[in-house]
Design an enzyme around this catalytic site. Sequence first.
Site, PDB file in Angstrom:
ATOM      1  N   ASP A  18       0.838  -1.028  -0.040  1.00  0.00           N
ATOM      2  CA  ASP A  18       0.078  -0.074   0.151  1.00  0.00           C
ATOM      3  C   ASP A  18       1.064   1.357  -0.141  1.00  0.00           C
ATOM      4  O   ASP A  18       2.183   1.093  -0.361  1.00  0.00           O
ATOM      5  CB  ASP A  18      -0.846   0.420   1.440  1.00  0.00           C
ATOM      6  CG  ASP A  18      -0.480   0.323   2.445  1.00  0.00           C
ATOM      7  OD1 ASP A  18       0.956   0.428   2.892  1.00  0.00           O
ATOM      8  OD2 ASP A  18      -0.165  -0.038   3.559  1.00  0.00           O
ATOM      9  N   ALA A  19       0.400   2.106   0.397  1.00  0.00           N
ATOM     10  CA  ALA A  19       1.317   3.982   0.396  1.00  0.00           C
ATOM     11  C   ALA A  19       2.165   3.825   1.183  1.00  0.00           C
ATOM     12  O   ALA A  19       2.870   4.971   1.127  1.00  0.00           O
ATOM     13  CB  ALA A  19       0.185   4.770   0.135  1.00  0.00           C
TER      14      ALA A  19
END
Lengths: 138, 138, 138, 138
Positions: A18-19
């Site tokens: 994810d980010a």
Amino acid sequence: MSEAAFEHRFRVALHDADAAGVLFFAHLFRHAHDAYEAWMAWLGFPLDTMLRHGELRLPLVHAEADYRRPLHHGAAVIVELTPAAVGERSFTLDYRFQTADGGLAATARTVHAAIDTHGRRSLPPQLRQALEKWGRYI
Amino acid sequence: MSEAAFEHRFRVALHDADAAGVLFFAHLFRHAHDAYEAWMAWLGFPLDTMLRHGELRLPLVHAEADYRRPLHHGAAVIVELTPAAVGERSFTLDYRFQTADGGLAATARTVHAAIDTHGRRSLPPQLRQALEKWGRYI
Amino acid sequence: MSEAAFEHRFRVALHDADAAGVLFFAHLFRHAHDAYEAWMAWLGFPLDTMLRHGELRLPLVHAEADYRRPLHHGAAVIVELTPAAVGERSFTLDYRFQTADGGLAATARTVHAAIDTHGRRSLPPQLRQALEKWGRYI
Amino acid sequence: MSEAAFEHRFRVALHDADAAGVLFFAHLFRHAHDAYEAWMAWLGFPLDTMLRHGELRLPLVHAEADYRRPLHHGAAVIVELTPAAVGERSFTLDYRFQTADGGLAATARTVHAAIDTHGRRSLPPQLRQALEKWGRYI
């Protein structure tokens, strides 16, 4: 590693991270299910054939995971799958997610119930035996 | 924005973003399909009902996208869907992905073919009319 | 199969298939990217290391796919990746998705642009050479 | 429904459903996280801003779900999120997944730990207060 574990390997892909740069927690379950699907095919119960024949389904009734260390993008991961319990109409599987250095990054558990078009049913004897055979070694 | 566009909104979620902090390219297509599914339900052709009845399916035979600007985690995005072409047995949809500031971040296109259990078939007249009605305004 | 193709294999998992029982179109791009990521690591340019060092990124500026035959749950798939074009600041990759019987189920193409913190940039010479070396055999 | 629940709605999309036509179990966690992300933004702690500033992260250390009824493709689902516990350095959230007819399809729980670049840390006082304020109503 337990003698009785079924091994499944994967690498944390760009889309898995994810980010924050680490495996998104829900994707751990996707990889656990990939291990489960590979194991069921190995046991002689490929999910795709079972679904097409439509006589038996093994939906999850419970899933859980504990996350100990982040799994970074690019990490090589070994999933070790072992049956934890085999009941009359359900079974429980445990998963250990280990990195190449032997570290334990996460554990997971899934519980599967047997159903057919009439509702809950018993596990087929052959599947029950295959599960118990693995269980013996644990 | 075109008068004839169907709007679908989403926010780039943590799991949409990859390790670089921006929307993973394949997830753009997932959001395009969410727009398509919402639009088909709006037109009176909900995909889930069509799949269950089993008479008509509209699988994609082509998909493409151009990415102009990264869509960052948290960005509010408007998807504008418009029919680009309606044929005898297929139709083409265009998508524009715009951010809150009006900037165009990406465009996409999908082509859907009508099939049933016998193979390729014509679009149902009602669906064809609904698609052409949108097309009129473009 | 082309001599110059990089091979990546996967099996259509339960979560890859949609309610129609076939690979959801957007997941084809996820598998294409898995092939790309494996190939880049093979070439000596692992994406995760590049992202962490932050000097070079290769985001997609275009993606497209043509779907010829449905890929059913459980199907064994070979992805063949070949560089189609190498430019000064971008490169293009082609993918063929073949089933075990040799049938061509889908093709895809991705275009990647080189950027760094200052914007568009040239491909590093080593990467350019690695890409062209594959290109030679096509 | 509890007075204190934060509501998040979604419809089971084609890509959410697996080859059995029902929500793939791991995607329930994705939707739970969407509810969490929307709630945190509502509370004034948008995850994307927190990630960009880099001072505080709230990774999951535990996740679990119980699946009572299948969620079919097309089903309208309400997720009710409530804080279940707020500790010094972590908090626990509960989720109820209800269908339009009021039926309870699934429940889930996530546990989030506060970390920064130095390791585990205390929850910021403002976040702790916001969480406890919701807790008061439970």
